[in-house]
Design an enzyme around this catalytic site. Structure first.
Site, PDB file in Angstrom:
ATOM      1  N   ASP B  30      52.337 -42.869  -5.827  1.00  0.00           N
ATOM      2  CA  ASP B  30      51.613 -43.190  -7.053  1.00  0.00           C
ATOM      3  C   ASP B  30      51.031 -41.891  -7.589  1.00  0.00           C
ATOM      4  OD1 ASP B  30      50.954 -45.978  -5.228  1.00  0.00           O
ATOM      5  OD2 ASP B  30      51.743 -46.178  -7.254  1.00  0.00           O
ATOM      6  N   GLU B 149      53.831 -56.898 -10.089  1.00  0.00           N
ATOM      7  CA  GLU B 149      52.564 -56.877  -9.342  1.00  0.00           C
ATOM      8  C   GLU B 149      52.115 -58.325  -9.194  1.00  0.00           C
ATOM      9  OE1 GLU B 149      50.129 -54.577 -11.907  1.00  0.00           O
ATOM     10  OE2 GLU B 149      51.270 -52.740 -11.542  1.00  0.00           O
TER      11      GLU B 149
END
Lengths: 215, 275, 404
Positions: B30, B149
């Site tokens: 990330d 997600e």
């Protein structure tokens, strides 16, 4: 001594950048082109490809490259087909409708089986790392692009269709998916096809690219 | 059909009718600006270090693939990972997936040109599912990873979140993943918002619910605390790959030992020897 | 014409390093808080940098944290008990800050803390879960003090109507519960977490480890002002007695002097980083961030236990033009978690979000209608901050406009 040259056919299909970077990393000077004359004059040629067989053949035809590639084969210019590029080397593919390929290696392209040998469904496309195995004795890789590879080393595959050469002598390496054998590397004379992506297979893949450069 | 006959298991003591499931070990990075970051529940983002340094380390440890996610892209309206990806592509020769802020085919084109092999799309796909089809059509399904997600909202029910876990959508994960795959997504990156960063193991129920519905590979992401967690989500959840972040970035385990654990359990993994 | 209410600075400027504006009010002595009060606000130097950012630089470069920790150890050594009695009071809610403070004092520094909680107006589910985990996972003793709900609601209502400051009763209680409990348990040392001065109160306050006694002591209780009204007037008008106000009446200054009760900030002794408190709390006391972000900001783990909390930040937005996202972002910018650019984008995206989730509950809690809510809110919009365009209220100055 100048850097070995590699010409990569740019016919609008596939991500050429990785292929270019892979060869450059191995010390080659890479040209991306669709220019027939340039390709014909090349010391060694790569046919990449990702996507649909039919679209790819159409693109090659529109660029008048089908004849060019066949001529390369006649001239014994080292030719490496990668992924879809390998599949194009065969006579025909059953993707969508039966479509003619380059016909440089006898055989056809069929779907990767949707079920394992045990009848369970398996994911399509075949994505991931699979081990390469020789057919017959390990020595059989000696005069091929795989000569620096050890049996069992893995390379990266992503495909939904697979090549089935008619003549077993043209199968250089196999891998296995769901118990089915898949032609991982095929070859005839100075033509080689890799179903996997050598430019995405770490050091193992780079060894294959290096071998191609010194051909 | 394929060259017939039974499969000779290559050097393994398995019944000749055994079919081994191959799995992939993926490192997930990330990114925010120039930094590799990591959070818990996608929040409280700590700077870990240099993306290229970590990516290279994982490549040398034999990671199968890399995923780069731009965490601030939705805030700024675009993906800024071009440079990071270009430079990674010079030294790293395994597949790279890039996601975060990919809003259009042009965005996808730019990222693929920079060196990515696949693009992962979440927020923009939820807003406009046709984008999935457009990207798949232009670059092929294998390039189009649907990133989801998921947050649990009830027994066996999960809701789709976007914008790096900041916005709810009221969409049901199962309905959405079926739709996304039908639009042409070739792979699913499934992140559990509940588990991510917690090291409590994957949300196996979530992964199982999704793998039962789609025929494309599913990458489980979020919650890996120890190598054994992988076995649980693959064998019971049906995951085809796992994305690992915390466990690698905080150096709790190396790829080699994770691979060994998978192999010991009879799973097919990349054969890799560090040179 | 564009007269600034509350004595706020007429011109609005934003810090060049973080995103806070010069309208940010400093903490008040709440029980003297009247409507006509002129607000002290955060200071800016002539480079356009706010006090909080300047202090942060000091924090990073000029403070010897080893020495500070040493002073902490010396202080704790003086108070530590091994006879089973509590030796330190830690006020808090079980959120990341008090979880960190209490746990580190107990398990790293060997103290025997009693945590004391002034109950939120209305617990959220995640707030209650974290509160329980604080004890069950963190291994901490706690006393939860809930004040008389009828009075608390009345005071909240009055504070909202008269000061647009519904959180006032909570702040009063939270500030004195520490010393109050210290007095009752015969403990001399109270330890809060961070010093609000770090965020822009009078910067001199950063250089003392202790809270000024003015915040938690008072002379004559009847002269205290709560909800904008004198206690003695409330007693006269409503059905409450002085007894009912006991929870809001701090121990007398005399008592505190005699018993040497000291209120310290852990943030003076250990370098404070809210995000690291979050990680610590997750790893040690079973703290869980909320699964969804809080309205008005991007954060999922800051101050998530009170349903009324959002209205504290919403009313701050109305009175001072800065919302919760700005507060959260300013702190994270200073601590190097995000860049100013990101902070500006976050403020733009989330600052002005209306807190719908608990709006009905809030109206019920303070027993007013939605219309009256908006009518009241609008009275507190200073014209130097707000103007009306096409029926909508808009801020004259925002950090995202200034940044373009």
């Amino acid at each position: 001594m100048s850097a070995p040259e590699v010409v990569v056919i740019d016919y609008g299909v596939g991500n050429l950048l990785s292929v270019q970077r892979g060869f450059e990393h191995c010390g080659a000077k890479v040209t991306l082109t669709a220019d027939p004359e340039y390709i014909l004059a090349a010391k060694r040629v790569v046919l990449p490809g990702v996507g649909a067989f039919g679209n790819a053949m159409q693109a090659l035809e529109q660029l008048c490259l089908v004849k060019v590639i066949r001529e390369l084969a006649l001239r014994q210019t080292p030719l490496l087909g990668i992924c879809l590029g390998m599949q194009l080397l065969l006579d025909e593919s059953e993707e969508f409708a039966v479509t003619a390929g380059l016909g440089l290696i006898p055989g056809r392209v069929i779907q990767v089986p949707k079920e394992t040998m045990l009848g369970e469904s398996q994911k399509i496309p075949h994505i991931g790392w699979s081990s390469l195995q020789p057919l017959g004795c390990p020595d059989s890789w000696r005069k091929t692009l795989l000569q620096d590879i050890c049996p069992g080393e893995s390379t990266y595959f992503v495909h939904s269709f697979m090549a089935v050469p008619t003549n077993p002598i043209h199968r250089i390496a196999e891998c296995e998916y769901g118990g089915h054998l898949i032609a991982a590397t095929i070859g005839r004379d100075r033509i080689t096809g890799c179903q996997f992506h050598p430019e995405k297979s770490g050091e193992v893949g780079l060894k294959i690219l290096r071998q191609f450069i010194i051909q | 059909m394929a060259s017939g006959g039974c499969v000779i298991r290559f050097g393994k003591n398995l019944n000749e009718w055994d079919v081994v499931k191959n799995i992939r070990l993926i490192a997930r990075l990330d990114i925010k600006g120039p930094n590799l970051i990591k959070g818990i529940h996608l929040e409280g983002l700590r700077v870990i270090g240099s993306p290229s340094e970590h990516a290279l380390r994982y490549y040398l440890q034999g990671v199968d693939e890399l995923i780069y996610m731009d965490c601030v892209a939705s805030l700024y309206g675009r993906n800024h990972l071009g440079d990071i990806v270009s430079s990674a592509a010079k030294d790293i020769f395994v597949p790279m997936t890039v996601g975060g802020g990919i809003r259009s085919v042009e965005d996808a084109t730019q990222i693929l040109r920079a060196g990515a092999d696949k693009v992962a799309v979440n927020t923009a796909a939820v807003a406009n599912p046709l984008l999935i089809a457009e990207i798949a059509r232009r670059f092929g399904s294998q390039c189009m990873v649907l990133s989801i997600e998921a947050k649990q909202v009830g027994p066996e029910r999960w809701e789709v979140y976007t914008e790096n876990g900041r916005e709810r959508t009221s969409l049901d994960v199962i309905e959405w993943v079926k739709r996304g795959v039908s639009m042409g997504a070739g792979e699913v990156l499934l992140t559990s918002v509940d588990r991510e960063g917690t090291r409590k193991g994957f949300d196996t129920a979530l992964v199982k619910a999704v793998t039962a519905e789609v025929s494309v590979p599913v990458i489980a992401s979020g919650g890996m605390g120890k190598p054994k967690d992988l076995l649980e989500v693959v064998c019971n959840g049906g995951a085809d790959a796992v994305a690992m972040a915390d466990i690698l970035h905080y150096k709790r385990a190396e790829i080699g030992e994770i691979r060994a654990a998978a192999e010991a359990a009879g799973l097919g993994v990349r054969h890799y020897e560090r040179t | 014409m564009k007269e600034a209410l509350f004595g706020l600075p007429q011109h609005v400027i934003f810090c060049r390093q973080c995103v806070i504006s010069n309208q940010r009010p400093s903490s008040t002595v709440e029980f003297k808080h009247k409507l006509e009060e002129m607000k002290a606000t955060i200071g800016f130097d002539n480079e356009g940098v706010c006090d909080a950012c300047r202090y942060h630089q000091v924090k990073e470069k000029q403070i010897s944290w080893e020495k500070r920790e040493q002073s902490l150890i010396e202080l704790l050594d003086k108070h530590r008990r091994s006879d089973g009695g509590y030796d330190i009071i830690v006020p808090g809610s079980g959120g990341k800050d008090s979880a960190y403070t209490s746990h580190v004092l107990k398990y790293k520094y060997g103290m025997n803390p009693l945590t004391v909680t002034w109950a939120p107006h209305k617990y959220t589910e995640i707030g209650w879960k974290n509160f329980e985990n604080w004890m069950h996972v963190g291994g901490i003793d706690n006393i939860l003090f809930t004040p008389n709900g009828r009075l608390h609601r009345y005071l909240t209502q009055q504070a909202f109507l008269n000061l647009l400051h519904p959180f006032q009763p909570f702040i009063v209680g939270q500030r004195i519960i520490g010393p109050l409990m210290a007095a009752k348990f015969g403990v001399n040392l109270v330890m809060y977490g961070e010093n609000q001065a770090e965020y822009g109160n009078n910067p001199d306050e950063n250089y003392k480890p202790t809270m000024d006694r003015k915040f938690f002591s008072v002379g004559n209780p009847e002269e205290m002002i709560l909800g904008g009204k004198l206690i003695k007037n409330i007693i006269a008008e409503k059905n409450f007695s002085l007894n009912d106000f006991a929870p809001y009446i701090p121990p007398s200054a005399d008592y505190l002097e005699r018993n040497e009760v000291e209120v310290h900030y852990l943030g003076y002794y250990l370098k404070w980083d809210p995000q690291e408190c979050y990680y610590y709390a997750v790893e040690n006391t079973g703290f869980q961030a909320n699964s969804e972000r809080t309205e008005g900001t991007y954060s999922k783990y800051s101050s998530i236990d009170d349903q009324i909390d959002m209205f504290h930040y919403y009313t701050t937005l109305i009175k001072f033009g800065i919302g919760r996202a700005t507060y959260d972002a300013a702190q994270e910018i200073r601590n190097g978690k995000i860049t100013r650019k990101e902070g500006v984008h976050l403020a733009q995206k989330y600052d002005q979000e209306f807190p719908h989730k608990y709006f009905k509950q809030f109206l019920e809690y303070i027993d007013i209608t939605e219309d009256f809510f908006h009518e009241t809110v609008d009275k507190f919009r200073s014209s130097h901050l707000w103007f009306r365009e096409n029926g909508e209220w808009r801020l004259r100055h925002t950090v995202w406009q200034e940044s373009q």
